[in-house]
Design an enzyme around this catalytic site. Structure first.
Site, PDB file in Angstrom:
ATOM      1  CB  CYS A 160      -0.895   0.013   1.219  1.00 59.69           C
ATOM      2  SG  CYS A 160       0.106   0.058   2.709  1.00 59.69           S
ATOM      3  CB  CYS A 166       4.182  -0.305   2.467  1.00 60.71           C
ATOM      4  SG  CYS A 166       2.830  -1.266   3.104  1.00 60.71           S
ATOM      5  CG  ASP A 169       2.284 -33.300   0.661  1.00 60.69           C
ATOM      6  OD1 ASP A 169       2.499 -34.464   0.983  1.00 60.69           O
ATOM      7  OD2 ASP A 169       2.868 -32.333   1.164  1.00 60.69           O
ATOM      8  CG  ASP A 226       4.656 -28.534   1.768  1.00 61.78           C
ATOM      9  OD1 ASP A 226       4.383 -29.723   1.595  1.00 61.78           O
ATOM     10  OD2 ASP A 226       5.090 -28.068   2.827  1.00 61.78           O
ATOM     11  CG  ASP A 248       4.880 -33.033  -2.224  1.00 60.65           C
ATOM     12  OD1 ASP A 248       4.574 -34.224  -2.322  1.00 60.65           O
ATOM     13  OD2 ASP A 248       4.699 -32.353  -1.212  1.00 60.65           O
TER      14      ASP A 248
END
Lengths: 55, 730
Positions: free
Chosen positions: B30, B33, B438, B622, B626
């Site tokens: 934003c 920031c 997973d 993850d 995988d």
């Protein structure tokens, strides 16, 4: 109708200025962060530093 | 032992005494920031530039060379509440950025030329039916030529080059009819102008280039933005290694700077970025990222540690046997490369459309020309009609059809917490009818959580949390977080591999392993009920408590799975974890099909089996284990907490602790695919209307221009409908 001989080149010249302005701003990195630019415009913060020279 | 951090690898020297570094920053979203970061960094003396790029979520910094250590900026950003990491722009990304800028430059030139040529064309069109003198018309045509020819030569480069490359290798792509149409139209227009004819096609050809460049630019920009965000993710997760540079001197270096034979330090709570052998220290390590096994393994000098393992309790000195291109990683990488090759045979919707398109257009134009010639028209008139066909079938609506939808949909998905790693991911997600999850880290949260907090008195819980702050152990960190502890107890000492202890009001308090706190019986009771949990014991005087800590399911996991099933997508669970754990999760989530203890090769085999049965499979996972199956599936998705390699392999990455982005990805993609198809129908339908008119020779530049713009605008407006997809609350 002789006037178009001057008016047409004049119109083209003005358009050319616009194009050069666009190319200049592009080279200056002004289109690199359009999301940020949208927010900066309303942030009211005048002290933000200048954009980096083209990297 | 205070570690120094060495980021000199990332610093660029600009000359004139300035140094430059790019940082990828997490959580910039934003206007607040932007100014917070820029002000915070500019306040450091000797900083000459601090500029946030919100699109790419990066900060560019420049400072007087030698005056500052780049690590200082990262510390400052951490104080401001942002996680940052030095960033090196990879070649592919730099090339795409340059490409994108070139397309924008071409677009600017083409748009300027279009506007000016139209300004001259409208008087010609209206003058042709009223009182324009032929000399004036010629004058206007010559000026149009003067503008359109150099503009087309410059702005048409992306198409001409691509068409030339395709022809040289004996192929035909979408750019071939575009280039032929533009060049023929310009050439004929010059001939016509010289011959004082009423019509010239400068306006149509330059406008064609403009519209096509819009589509090309949108397409390029989506890809560039995704690549930039993906690059940030990689940088933010970039592994660093604590390396011994002297007997007692350590330095934090990028993982890429470590070679075999180096000695590195792995502290509790850190994840190893290298493969190696332990030469000093004892600990437990969590290898769940690699094997899927959530139980911790004990290690001692001589044990092997693989990249991706999490060190739990003690500090380890490890001799590196293989750095980032490690043995185990290399094995996974091989499986991965194979799987990626298999998938690259998928043909994108746009390519499939244009494969049909180019030959049809050429044949139609050629038949128009020969048809008119046979019917007795002059060669000149026949070729004009052929050009009209080429121009009016201009694939600009077709060229815009897919990229506009992709841009809109990827923006909408970005807001829903889904990042796209590849442009055609949308099309592939929309087609899935089976989804494989997973378990560890995907259906469950990556962090640990206290499950029996209700069984422990609140004051004990709070005290244990404060004690836990003194420990580096990940289980202790979970306890501290769950207790909301802020202030650590003073005078707490850590006993490596055991726990921490301190004195409170004359009583000894301990937190650590059950044996350390003499709470083995209590721990065994909890473990027999919940073998999945890790336990941490707490004792104060004679009182003992045991906390059970485990990874819990994502809060909306069962709602998401139910929603997927409602959409006709079958759900399956494949996990490398042990059977009881997977069975429990499957029952809780009401997933009928599940398999436990599967290896990476088994996962791929299962996916291949499903593919042979005709399923379109999406894999969500993850772990490093995988990664190959992510690549083997039709489309794949990873949480942001995933291992680096998995994230790089996944087509989509989702943010946050909830699983809802999976549903958002499916819904947005399905809508986007519908819009893409509609757009293709619109573009083709327009051609069905326009082409007969062109074949019959009725096309004037006005009709061509109006039809072309009309169809392009229609396609763009239709794409905008992809911005909103009704989201059900989960």
């Amino acid at each position: 109708m002789e006037v178009i001989v001057f008016l047409v080149p004049l119109a083209l010249l003005l358009g050319l200025f616009g194009l050069l302005g666009f190319l200049w701003s592009l080279k200056n990195g002004q289109y690199d962060d359009l999301d940020g630019a949208a927010w900066r415009a309303i942030s009211g913060d005048d002290e933000t530093p200048a954009p980096p020279a083209s990297s | 032992m205070q570690a120094t951090r060495d980021f000199s690898h990332y610093v660029k020297h600009l000359g004139s005494g300035l140094a430059h570094i790019d940082l990828a920053v997490e959580g910039v979203s934003c206007a607040g920031c932007i100014s917070k970061i820029e002000r915070g960094l500019s306040a450091i003396p000797d900083v000459t530039l601090a500029r946030v790029n919100l699109t790419d979520r990066r900060v560019a910094l420049e400072w007087k060379e030698g005056a500052l250590d780049p690590a200082r900026f990262i510390d400052r950003l951490a104080e401001l509440g942002y996680k940052a990491y030095p960033f090196e722009i990879v070649t592919a990304e730099a090339v795409e950025a340059e490409n994108s800028r070139f397309l924008l430059r071409c677009l600017g030139v083409a748009a300027f030329a279009t506007m000016n040529v139209m300004m001259l064309s409208i008087p010609v069109w209206s003058g042709n039916v009223s009182d324009m003198l032929p000399e004036q018309r010629d004058f206007f045509h010559w000026i149009s030529a003067l503008i359109a020819l150099p503009a087309a030569a410059y702005a048409g480069q992306p198409f001409f080059r691509s068409a030339f490359n395709a022809l040289r290798t004996g192929n035909v792509n979408m750019d071939v009819p575009i280039s032929i149409g533009v060049i023929l139209a310009l050439a004929t227009s010059i001939v016509e102008t010289i011959g004082h004819a009423e019509h010239a096609y400068f306006d149509a050809s330059i406008m064609l280039i403009t519209f096509l460049l819009v589509g090309r630019y949108l397409d390029q920009n989506t890809r560039r933005r995704t690549r930039a965000v993906a690059g940030n993710l990689a940088a933010l997760k970039a592994e660093t290694v604590t390396k011994f540079v002297g007997p007692d001197e350590i330095s934090v270096v990028p993982a890429a700077a470590v070679t075999a034979g180096d000695i590195v330090l792995l502290r509790p709570g850190e994840r190893s970025a290298i493969d190696g052998t332990i030469i000093d220290g004892r600990s437990e390590i969590d290898q769940s990222l690699i094997t899927g096994e959530t139980l911790h393994a004990s290690v001692e000098p001589g044990s092997e540690v693989y990249a991706g393992s999490l060190n739990i309790s003690g500090s380890l000195r490890i001799r590196v046997s293989a750095a980032s291109e490690g043995t185990l990683l290399a094995e996974i990488q091989r499986l991965l490369d194979h799987a990626v090759q298999v998938r690259s045979r998928y043909v994108q919707l746009a390519d499939r459309a244009s494969r049909l398109y180019a030959p049809v257009v050429h044949a139609t134009a050629f038949l128009t020309m020969t048809g008119w010639f046979i019917a007795g028209a002059s060669f000149h008139d026949s070729i004009i009609s052929a050009i009209a066909v080429l121009i009016i079938t201009c694939p600009c609506a077709l060229g815009l059809a897919i990229p506009t939808v992709q841009t809109v949909a990827s923006g909408a998905m970005f807001r829903a917490g889904v990042l796209l790693n590849s442009g055609d991911a949308i099309e592939r997600v929309a087609e899935i009818d089976r989804i494989i999850f997973d378990k560890t880290g995907t259906l469950t949260l990556p962090e640990f959580d206290v499950v029996n907090s209700a069984a422990v008195p609140a004051d004990v819980f709070e005290l244990a949390g404060r004690l836990a702050l003194a420990s580096h152990h990940p289980v202790a960190a979970a306890l501290a977080r769950a207790a909301g502890a802020k202030s650590p107890l003073p005078g707490v000492t850590e006993q490596p591999g055991q726990g921490v202890r301190g004195i409170l009001k004359g009583e000894e308090v301990r937190l650590g392993s059950p044996s350390f706190c003499k709470a083995d019986n209590l721990a065994n009771i909890i473990l027999s009920r919940d073998p999945e949990a890790s336990v941490v014991a707490f004792s104060r005087g004679g009182k003992r408590y045991v906390f059970a800590i485990r990874q819990s399911l994502r809060p909306d996991a069962s709602a998401v799975i139910a929603a997927l099933q409602k959409r006709g997508i079958a759900v399956e669970l494949l996990s490398g974890d042990r059977e009881p754990a997977v069975r429990a999760a499957a029952e809780m989530l009401q997933v009928p099909e599940w398999r436990a203890g599967v290896t990476p090769a088994d996962k791929i085999a299962r996916i291949e089996e499903l593919k042979r049965q005709g399923f379109m499979v999406m894999m969500v996972g993850d772990g490093l284990n995988d990664a190959p199956s992510l690549a083997a599936a039709h489309v794949s998705m990873s949480p942001i907490s995933a291992a680096h390699l998995s994230q790089a392999t996944a087509d989509l990455v989702f943010l946050g602790n909830r699983l809802a982005p999976v549903i958002a990805a499916v819904d947005h993609s399905r809508k986007a695919l519908r819009l893409m198809r509609q757009n293709l129908y619109l573009a083709v339908g327009y051609n069905f209307l326009a082409v007969p008119i062109a074949i019959l020779g009725f096309v004037t530049p006005l009709i061509a221009a109006a039809a072309m713009s009309g169809s392009s605008i229609l396609v763009m407006l239709n794409a905008l409908r992809g911005r909103h997809v009704p989201q059900e609350t989960l």
